[in-house]
Scaffold this motif. Sequence first.
Motif, PDB file in Angstrom:
ATOM      1  N   ILE A  86       0.843  -1.192   0.000  1.00  0.00           N
ATOM      2  CA  ILE A  86       0.000   0.000   0.000  1.00  0.00           C
ATOM      3  C   ILE A  86       0.883   1.249   0.000  1.00  0.00           C
ATOM      4  CG2 ILE A  86      -1.706   1.313   1.310  1.00  0.00           C
ATOM      5  CD1 ILE A  86      -2.876  -1.244   0.227  1.00  0.00           C
ATOM      6  N   ILE A 138      -2.650   0.594  -4.655  1.00  0.00           N
ATOM      7  CA  ILE A 138      -2.822  -0.726  -4.069  1.00  0.00           C
ATOM      8  C   ILE A 138      -2.260  -1.717  -5.076  1.00  0.00           C
ATOM      9  CG2 ILE A 138      -4.505  -2.437  -3.278  1.00  0.00           C
ATOM     10  CD1 ILE A 138      -6.335   0.254  -2.922  1.00  0.00           C
ATOM     11  N   THR A 168      -3.386   4.822   7.064  1.00  0.00           N
ATOM     12  CA  THR A 168      -3.788   3.468   6.701  1.00  0.00           C
ATOM     13  C   THR A 168      -3.803   2.610   7.955  1.00  0.00           C
ATOM     14  OG1 THR A 168      -2.731   3.701   4.531  1.00  0.00           O
ATOM     15  CG2 THR A 168      -3.178   1.462   5.274  1.00  0.00           C
TER      16      THR A 168
END
Length: 321
Positions: free
Chosen positions: A88, A188, A297
Amino acid sequence: MLYPLKFDPILKERLWGGTKLKDVLGKPIESGITGESWELSGVEGDISVVSEGSLKGISLVELIQEQGTDLLGKSVVDRFGMEFPILIKFIDAKKDLSIQLHPNDTLAKERHDCFGKTEMWYIMDADPGSQLIVGFNKDVEKEEYAKSLENDTLLDLLNYEEVAEGDTFFINTGKIHAIGAGVLLAEIQQTSDVTYRVFDFNRRDSKGKLRELHTELALDAIDYKKKDDYKVNYTKKVDEVNTMVDCPYFKTDFLELTYSMKLDLSERDSFTIFMCVKGMAEVRNDFGSTLISKGETILLPALSTFVEIDTQGARLLEVTI
């Protein structure tokens, strides 16, 4: 207990980087050429480390070794082993990135003993007129492509897409692509750092050297067909789960929330990742809670039976296997 986990960002200086990761997302950068913030990484040499809570300082690799299927999910371990299969990132392109592509799993395994690199982009911010390069503008023969490199005319064969906030692109293996100047995005991807760079605008690095190109490796890895399969059309229904991408390597949903939402995860045999691309929310699972704000995140373990997201306005990307 595997509470919602945050990790220290792994910051990468790049020739094409800028300051939006600090100015827009609040990352602790000091240089003016920081291009990437790796948010969640199991890539060797760049392993994420927990940033807060009782597990602070523990690496993602250590967590996997200790928690195994409780963290990853049995189905994920069966497919990918005890390695984290997703990488990520947030990416800030102050200048154009190089034109590149990524090999598929078969080529990557044969040549580099790793997975290929399928990826997706969610545009978070774009200066007026900012573009991406995605694929060719017509079907191209391998010989025609090779000749364009010799004649410095590759740019004439490429497809350009002007972008705005919320645009989403799926980049399958073999597709030639580049992020253009002025774009800030969430990425991603499969856990892989294999990139074949084929053109870099004849730029030189900080030592005055041209960056390495991977011309020969790329020849058999490129998809030379013109395909309109890159722009993702997805619903954006408020306070609902909207599927963006569902591929063999990851599934990504879009959540635009105005109030609390609770999701049942009891049948989900996978970890869950939330990337916050707008606003702020409190995220709770069976074992604890944490705040997440734009540019952050979090990772929820597969052991979670539910997640509750409490917000008065947040936009999240939800990623699972």
